[in-house]
Write a protein that holds these residues in place. Sequence first.
Motif, PDB file in Angstrom:
ATOM      1  N   SER A 126      74.011 -56.517 -22.459  1.00  0.00           N
ATOM      2  CA  SER A 126      73.228 -57.762 -22.493  1.00  0.00           C
ATOM      3  C   SER A 126      73.603 -58.621 -23.698  1.00  0.00           C
ATOM      4  O   SER A 126      73.335 -59.822 -23.708  1.00  0.00           O
ATOM      5  N   ILE A 127      74.249 -58.014 -24.708  1.00  0.00           N
ATOM      6  CA  ILE A 127      74.695 -58.778 -25.874  1.00  0.00           C
ATOM      7  C   ILE A 127      75.797 -59.767 -25.474  1.00  0.00           C
ATOM      8  O   ILE A 127      76.011 -60.778 -26.160  1.00  0.00           O
ATOM      9  N   LEU A 128      76.485 -59.512 -24.374  1.00  0.00           N
ATOM     10  CA  LEU A 128      77.534 -60.427 -23.913  1.00  0.00           C
ATOM     11  C   LEU A 128      76.987 -61.837 -23.728  1.00  0.00           C
ATOM     12  O   LEU A 128      77.653 -62.825 -24.050  1.00  0.00           O
ATOM     13  N   SER A 220      80.691 -60.359 -14.734  1.00  0.00           N
ATOM     14  CA  SER A 220      82.004 -60.388 -15.393  1.00  0.00           C
ATOM     15  C   SER A 220      82.722 -61.724 -15.208  1.00  0.00           C
ATOM     16  O   SER A 220      83.911 -61.835 -15.482  1.00  0.00           O
ATOM     17  N   HIS A 221      82.004 -62.743 -14.714  1.00  0.00           N
ATOM     18  CA  HIS A 221      82.526 -64.113 -14.591  1.00  0.00           C
ATOM     19  C   HIS A 221      83.718 -64.196 -13.652  1.00  0.00           C
ATOM     20  O   HIS A 221      84.660 -64.945 -13.891  1.00  0.00           O
ATOM     21  N   ARG A 222      83.684 -63.447 -12.574  1.00  0.00           N
ATOM     22  CA  ARG A 222      84.801 -63.478 -11.634  1.00  0.00           C
ATOM     23  C   ARG A 222      84.488 -64.415 -10.480  1.00  0.00           C
ATOM     24  O   ARG A 222      83.331 -64.610 -10.108  1.00  0.00           O
ATOM     25  N   VAL A 223      85.541 -64.994  -9.904  1.00  0.00           N
ATOM     26  CA  VAL A 223      85.397 -65.836  -8.714  1.00  0.00           C
ATOM     27  C   VAL A 223      84.749 -64.985  -7.614  1.00  0.00           C
ATOM     28  O   VAL A 223      85.108 -63.815  -7.452  1.00  0.00           O
ATOM     29  N   PRO A 224      83.795 -65.541  -6.857  1.00  0.00           N
ATOM     30  CA  PRO A 224      83.387 -66.958  -6.810  1.00  0.00           C
ATOM     31  C   PRO A 224      82.262 -67.328  -7.778  1.00  0.00           C
ATOM     32  O   PRO A 224      81.572 -68.316  -7.556  1.00  0.00           O
ATOM     33  N   PHE A 225      82.076 -66.544  -8.837  1.00  0.00           N
ATOM     34  CA  PHE A 225      80.989 -66.798  -9.782  1.00  0.00           C
ATOM     35  C   PHE A 225      81.520 -67.107 -11.177  1.00  0.00           C
ATOM     36  O   PHE A 225      80.920 -66.707 -12.171  1.00  0.00           O
ATOM     37  N   ARG A 246      91.713 -65.623 -30.927  1.00  0.00           N
ATOM     38  CA  ARG A 246      90.270 -65.697 -30.666  1.00  0.00           C
ATOM     39  C   ARG A 246      90.023 -65.929 -29.180  1.00  0.00           C
ATOM     40  O   ARG A 246      89.122 -65.333 -28.591  1.00  0.00           O
ATOM     41  N   TRP A 247      90.834 -66.796 -28.577  1.00  0.00           N
ATOM     42  CA  TRP A 247      90.738 -66.981 -27.122  1.00  0.00           C
ATOM     43  C   TRP A 247      91.127 -65.692 -26.405  1.00  0.00           C
ATOM     44  O   TRP A 247      90.492 -65.304 -25.405  1.00  0.00           O
ATOM     45  N   ALA A 248      92.149 -65.016 -26.913  1.00  0.00           N
ATOM     46  CA  ALA A 248      92.591 -63.767 -26.294  1.00  0.00           C
ATOM     47  C   ALA A 248      91.499 -62.699 -26.342  1.00  0.00           C
ATOM     48  O   ALA A 248      91.402 -61.868 -25.433  1.00  0.00           O
ATOM     49  N   MET A 249      90.674 -62.708 -27.394  1.00  0.00           N
ATOM     50  CA  MET A 249      89.582 -61.739 -27.483  1.00  0.00           C
ATOM     51  C   MET A 249      88.573 -61.932 -26.353  1.00  0.00           C
ATOM     52  O   MET A 249      88.030 -60.960 -25.813  1.00  0.00           O
ATOM     53  N   PHE A 250      88.320 -63.193 -25.995  1.00  0.00           N
ATOM     54  CA  PHE A 250      87.429 -63.448 -24.857  1.00  0.00           C
ATOM     55  C   PHE A 250      88.027 -62.899 -23.567  1.00  0.00           C
ATOM     56  O   PHE A 250      87.329 -62.292 -22.747  1.00  0.00           O
ATOM     57  N   MET A 251      89.335 -63.107 -23.385  1.00  0.00           N
ATOM     58  CA  MET A 251      89.993 -62.604 -22.187  1.00  0.00           C
ATOM     59  C   MET A 251      89.995 -61.081 -22.160  1.00  0.00           C
ATOM     60  O   MET A 251      89.774 -60.450 -21.114  1.00  0.00           O
ATOM     61  N   LEU A 252      90.245 -60.476 -23.312  1.00  0.00           N
ATOM     62  CA  LEU A 252      90.232 -59.014 -23.392  1.00  0.00           C
ATOM     63  C   LEU A 252      88.845 -58.481 -23.062  1.00  0.00           C
ATOM     64  O   LEU A 252      88.712 -57.480 -22.338  1.00  0.00           O
ATOM     65  N   ALA A 253      87.809 -59.140 -23.572  1.00  0.00           N
ATOM     66  CA  ALA A 253      86.440 -58.711 -23.297  1.00  0.00           C
ATOM     67  C   ALA A 253      86.115 -58.846 -21.812  1.00  0.00           C
ATOM     68  O   ALA A 253      85.426 -57.996 -21.235  1.00  0.00           O
ATOM     69  N   GLU A 254      86.610 -59.918 -21.177  1.00  0.00           N
ATOM     70  CA  GLU A 254      86.353 -60.107 -19.753  1.00  0.00           C
ATOM     71  C   GLU A 254      86.995 -59.001 -18.925  1.00  0.00           C
ATOM     72  O   GLU A 254      86.369 -58.442 -18.020  1.00  0.00           O
ATOM     73  N   TYR A 255      88.239 -58.664 -19.247  1.00  0.00           N
ATOM     74  CA  TYR A 255      88.905 -57.593 -18.504  1.00  0.00           C
ATOM     75  C   TYR A 255      88.280 -56.242 -18.809  1.00  0.00           C
ATOM     76  O   TYR A 255      88.175 -55.376 -17.929  1.00  0.00           O
ATOM     77  N   ALA A 256      87.862 -56.032 -20.068  1.00  0.00           N
ATOM     78  CA  ALA A 256      87.176 -54.783 -20.419  1.00  0.00           C
ATOM     79  C   ALA A 256      85.858 -54.673 -19.663  1.00  0.00           C
ATOM     80  O   ALA A 256      85.481 -53.583 -19.194  1.00  0.00           O
ATOM     81  N   ASP A 257      85.155 -55.794 -19.509  1.00  0.00           N
ATOM     82  CA  ASP A 257      83.891 -55.801 -18.780  1.00  0.00           C
ATOM     83  C   ASP A 257      84.114 -55.496 -17.305  1.00  0.00           C
ATOM     84  O   ASP A 257      83.315 -54.780 -16.681  1.00  0.00           O
ATOM     85  N   MET A 258      85.189 -56.021 -16.737  1.00  0.00           N
ATOM     86  CA  MET A 258      85.537 -55.686 -15.350  1.00  0.00           C
ATOM     87  C   MET A 258      85.707 -54.184 -15.180  1.00  0.00           C
ATOM     88  O   MET A 258      85.172 -53.574 -14.242  1.00  0.00           O
ATOM     89  N   LEU A 259      86.475 -53.578 -16.083  1.00  0.00           N
ATOM     90  CA  LEU A 259      86.717 -52.140 -15.990  1.00  0.00           C
ATOM     91  C   LEU A 259      85.436 -51.352 -16.216  1.00  0.00           C
ATOM     92  O   LEU A 259      85.147 -50.390 -15.486  1.00  0.00           O
ATOM     93  N   LEU A 260      84.650 -51.754 -17.212  1.00  0.00           N
ATOM     94  CA  LEU A 260      83.400 -51.056 -17.527  1.00  0.00           C
ATOM     95  C   LEU A 260      82.470 -51.026 -16.325  1.00  0.00           C
ATOM     96  O   LEU A 260      81.962 -49.962 -15.930  1.00  0.00           O
ATOM     97  N   LEU A 261      82.228 -52.192 -15.720  1.00  0.00           N
ATOM     98  CA  LEU A 261      81.292 -52.272 -14.597  1.00  0.00           C
ATOM     99  C   LEU A 261      81.844 -51.570 -13.354  1.00  0.00           C
ATOM    100  O   LEU A 261      81.080 -50.998 -12.580  1.00  0.00           O
ATOM    101  N   SER A 262      83.163 -51.602 -13.181  1.00  0.00           N
ATOM    102  CA  SER A 262      83.775 -50.882 -12.062  1.00  0.00           C
ATOM    103  C   SER A 262      83.634 -49.378 -12.251  1.00  0.00           C
ATOM    104  O   SER A 262      83.341 -48.646 -11.292  1.00  0.00           O
TER     105      SER A 262
END
Length: 343
Positions: A126-128, A220-225, A246-262
Motif C-alpha cells: 500500500s506504500i506504493l 501494477s498499472h498495466r494495460v488496460p488500466f 530515477r525514471w528507471a527506478m519507477f520502471m524497475l518497481a513496476e516490473y517488480a510489482d508485476m512479479l510480486l503480485l503474480s
Amino acid sequence: MFETIGNIMAPLTAIIIHAAIPLTIILVYALVAIWGERKIAGFIQDRLGPMRVGGFHGWAQSIADLLKLIQKEDIIPTDASRFLFKFAPFMMFAASYAAFAVIPFSSDYIGSNINVGVFYLLAVTSILTLSVIMAGWASNNKWSLLGGMRSAAQMVSYEVPTIATVLTVIVVAGSLNLMTVTEMQSGNDILGFLPNWFIFQNPFLIIAFGIFFISILAESHRVPFDLPESESELVGGYQTEYSGMRWAMFMLAEYADMLLLSLLGATLFFGGWNSPFGEFMAGPFWGFFWFMLKGLLLVFVMMWIRWTLPRYRVDQLMHICWSILIPLSFVNLILVALWEMIF
C-alpha cells in the motif's frame, strides 16, 4: 574480541544473503522481462522487436538501455521539492522489494516465515500509492500531479477487490502464513489426478482468481488500466519530470510489482512451489522452478493483454471497480465461506 565480531558477523551475513537472493531475482527478471515484453509485442504486432544488440534476437537490448540510463543526466526541476522528488522512486522500489520477504520461493526458502505474511504483504504494497502521490506532488508539475491523483484513486479503489479475493483464500486456508497456505495445497487429492490447489478445491475460487487477476492488472498499472502513466493524456503522468536512473527506478518497481503480485497469485491459487505432478519432480530445487514458472506465466498473460486491449477511460475504470468487481468480490467471499461450511 574476534569471537564477538564473529557472533555479530554470522547473523549479519545471513541477513545480507537473505536480502540479496530476492534482489538478484528481481534484477535478472527485470532485464529479461523488458526484453521479453518487446519480443512479445513484436510477435503480436507482426514485427521483429529488438534484433541487433547482443546478437541472437537482440538479447542484450535491456543491458544497453540500462547503460544508457546510467549515463543520462539527472534533471531536477527548479521549483520541485528536492528531497521528496529524489526519495519517491526509491520508496516505490523499496515497498515492492520489502514485500518479497514473505514470499515462499520453495519448501526450503522464505525470507521471513511470519504468521501474518499476507497482512504484511498487503500493508507494505500500500506504500506504493504514497510514493506515486509523492512523486507527482514533489515534481511541481500539473501533469505529474494529475497523474499522481489518478493513480491514488485507481490503486486505492482496486486494493478493495484485491483484498476481498485474498480473504477468500484465507477463509479456505485458515491462515495468514503464506508457507502454510502453500503446504495445504500439496498432493494430488482432487479426483485422484488433479493437483490439490485451491483453485480446484472450491468452484467460487475460480471466480475469485478472475477478480484477483483483473485487480492486480490495475494495481501494477498495466494495460488496460495504465491511467497513472497514460502518455497520450498526461505526457507521462507522475513520471513526467523524471529522467535517467530515477525514471528507471519507477520502471524497475513496476516490473517488480508485476512479479510480486503474480507470485502471490501463484501461491494463493495455484499451489505455490508444489509440483503439478504430486511427488514427481518435487523438492526444494523443483519447487523453486515450478513457483517461478507459475508466476512468470501470469506475467506473460499480463504482457499479452497489454498488446491486445485498449486503455479504459477513467469513468470506465472506476465503474468496473466500484460497480462490478467490489460487489462481486464480496458476494463471492460469502459464497466461498458457505461452500466451506457445507462441504
